[in-house]
Design a protein around this motif. Sequence first.
Motif, short mmCIF file in Angstrom:
data_model
loop_
_atom_site.label_atom_id
_atom_site.label_comp_id
_atom_site.label_asym_id
_atom_site.label_seq_id
_atom_site.Cartn_x
_atom_site.Cartn_y
_atom_site.Cartn_z
N ARG A 118 0.85 -1.20 0.00
CA ARG A 118 0.00 0.00 0.00
C ARG A 118 0.88 1.24 0.00
O ARG A 118 2.08 1.19 0.26
N SER A 119 0.26 2.39 -0.25
CA SER A 119 1.04 3.64 -0.20
C SER A 119 0.40 4.64 0.74
O SER A 119 0.84 5.78 0.85
N GLY A 120 -0.64 4.22 1.44
CA GLY A 120 -1.28 5.14 2.37
C GLY A 120 -2.13 4.39 3.39
O GLY A 120 -2.47 3.22 3.18
N ALA A 121 -2.44 5.05 4.50
CA ALA A 121 -3.25 4.43 5.55
C ALA A 121 -3.70 5.50 6.54
O ALA A 121 -3.14 6.60 6.56
N LEU A 238 5.23 14.17 15.54
CA LEU A 238 6.32 13.89 14.59
C LEU A 238 5.92 14.24 13.15
O LEU A 238 6.70 14.85 12.41
N LEU A 239 4.73 13.82 12.77
CA LEU A 239 4.30 14.05 11.38
C LEU A 239 4.09 15.54 11.11
O LEU A 239 4.23 15.99 9.97
N GLU A 351 10.90 2.97 11.04
CA GLU A 351 11.91 2.18 10.32
C GLU A 351 11.32 1.53 9.07
O GLU A 351 11.97 1.45 8.03
N ARG A 352 10.08 1.11 9.13
CA ARG A 352 9.54 0.30 8.02
C ARG A 352 8.73 1.10 7.00
O ARG A 352 8.64 0.70 5.85
N LEU A 353 8.12 2.20 7.42
CA LEU A 353 7.32 2.99 6.45
C LEU A 353 8.22 4.05 5.84
O LEU A 353 8.39 5.14 6.42
N GLU A 354 8.79 3.75 4.69
CA GLU A 354 9.77 4.68 4.10
C GLU A 354 9.05 5.89 3.52
O GLU A 354 8.01 5.76 2.86
N GLY A 355 9.63 7.05 3.79
CA GLY A 355 9.04 8.29 3.28
C GLY A 355 7.73 8.63 3.97
O GLY A 355 6.87 9.32 3.39
N LEU A 356 7.55 8.19 5.20
CA LEU A 356 6.29 8.42 5.93
C LEU A 356 6.03 9.92 6.08
O LEU A 356 6.89 10.68 6.52
N HIS A 388 -7.75 11.06 13.67
CA HIS A 388 -7.27 10.22 12.58
C HIS A 388 -5.87 10.70 12.20
O HIS A 388 -5.48 11.83 12.52
N LEU A 389 -5.13 9.86 11.53
CA LEU A 389 -3.77 10.22 11.10
C LEU A 389 -3.57 9.69 9.67
O LEU A 389 -2.94 8.64 9.46
N PRO A 390 -4.09 10.42 8.68
CA PRO A 390 -3.93 9.94 7.30
C PRO A 390 -2.49 10.16 6.84
O PRO A 390 -1.98 11.28 6.93
N VAL A 391 -1.85 9.10 6.38
CA VAL A 391 -0.45 9.22 5.95
C VAL A 391 -0.25 8.56 4.58
O VAL A 391 -1.06 7.72 4.16
N VAL A 392 0.82 8.96 3.93
CA VAL A 392 1.28 8.25 2.74
C VAL A 392 2.73 7.84 2.98
O VAL A 392 3.41 8.41 3.85
N PHE A 393 3.17 6.83 2.24
CA PHE A 393 4.56 6.38 2.37
C PHE A 393 4.99 5.80 1.02
O PHE A 393 4.15 5.46 0.17
N ASP A 394 6.31 5.72 0.81
CA ASP A 394 6.82 5.28 -0.49
C ASP A 394 6.83 3.76 -0.60
O ASP A 394 6.58 3.21 -1.66
N SER A 395 7.16 3.10 0.51
CA SER A 395 7.16 1.63 0.49
C SER A 395 7.16 1.12 1.92
O SER A 395 7.44 1.88 2.87
N VAL A 396 6.83 -0.16 2.07
CA VAL A 396 6.85 -0.80 3.39
C VAL A 396 8.01 -1.80 3.39
O VAL A 396 7.99 -2.78 2.65
#
Length: 408
Positions: A118-121, A238-239, A351-356, A388-396
């Motif tokens: 996925r790229s968002g959550a 943080l975000l 560490e795992r959600l790159e580009g969070l 809520h905390l809508p985020v996007v990330f480049d990869s998991v």
Amino acid sequence: MADTDSEETSFDIYDYWAECRRVQPVGRFGGDESDIWLVTRYADVELVLRDPKRFSSRINADTMGPVMGTVILAMDGEEHRRYRNLVAHAFRPSALARWESELIAPTIHRLIDGLAGRSGADLVAEITSQFPVQVIAGVLGVPSEDHERFHTWALDMNKGPDDYSLSTAASAAMREYLTPIVEDRKAHPTDDLISDIVTAEMDGERLGDEHIYGFLRLLLPAGAETTFAAMGSCLFALLSKPDVLARVRADPSLLDAVVEETLRWETSVTMVNRETTCPVEIDGVVVPKGVSLVCATGSANRDESRYTDPDRWDLDRHEPAHIAFGTGRHQCLGMHLARMELRIGLGALLERLEGLRFDGGSTSADGGAATVGPPTRIEGLAFRSPPHLPVVFDSVRPSPQARADPEA
Ligand code: HEM
């Protein structure tokens, strides 16, 4: 913990407390006729919580008792000491070490695995609302796959006297659910905390059901909802500051400071209750005997006489400790567990959600699905968290275990 919470309102509770600290740090809460008093300065909150003789916790029996049953939060003196000691050993740092590798790390990594591809959550819906509740379920020894029910029961029970029909129904449902598990552990104890509780002895006798279910009704929500909210607030902080997020990602040893500063700035439990056992003078004001005294730990954590620029979340703050976990005899039993969960949970996400980063949100001018933008603030009164905390990330990234053993 205070019993009530309210729907989000347009006013900011921190503005209100700042005004109280300045104008009337000890006073009646909500008007001259009120029987409820409010204490907002750090020194006064600390004084109250460290003096159980003059400030009793018994008031919590009135507010929480009808929903939670017999709980240590409502006990005083020797009774409190003896019942707290029955479970305290399970929450010491030495006892918690095993949960780090057996339960906490596997739980957060399993939840992050669910975001693979996925790229968002929404991190609230998919991570924070599930992680601490699954951990405390594991510590107690109830099936973690039922976590959604615990979460709903906990939220409903926290409504307390604001909605007795909802909160008592949730309490009854939780007991009904737990009964076969409790009975099974009475007959066949294992190494979980429910087994410890049902086999514990007081004066040579095992605990009665009233005390057993009191512990369970307290520990499940206390362990789940508080840390769920605190994790959301850490992520919100943080975000909202991508430069600090990058620093912490590069140096995970800063995670402890992230957790402590967030607990100071936006604790999830903002108030705790006491009752005066005699007339007491606090800060020059005489508080009568027998009144309910709300200690605003959230306000104490922003006391300008203790913290510079207290409304600012500042990772580099080197100032005295906060009072988010309370102090004195009722100081949070789960604070080491909470800190451990927050450090491990946040560390794994970074560490795992790159580009969070926050998902800025979109409008649906072209008829496509709109997404909700990031929250602008943390909400709530007695319990606070971002909605809520809508985020996007480049990869998991794969979990450390999958990286170490790609065949697994
Ligand atoms: C960030 C997370 C948490 C916050 C902010 C928090 C806050 C608090 C506070 C302020 C109190 C003091 C109440 C009083 O003085 O009346 C308290 C007590 C308590 N907390 Fe926590 N808590 C957290 C996490 C946990 C966890 C993970 C557990 C695990 C089971 C837990 C279990 C308890 C229990 C059992 C008490 C009652 C202690 C007693 O009465 O002796 N809490 N907590």
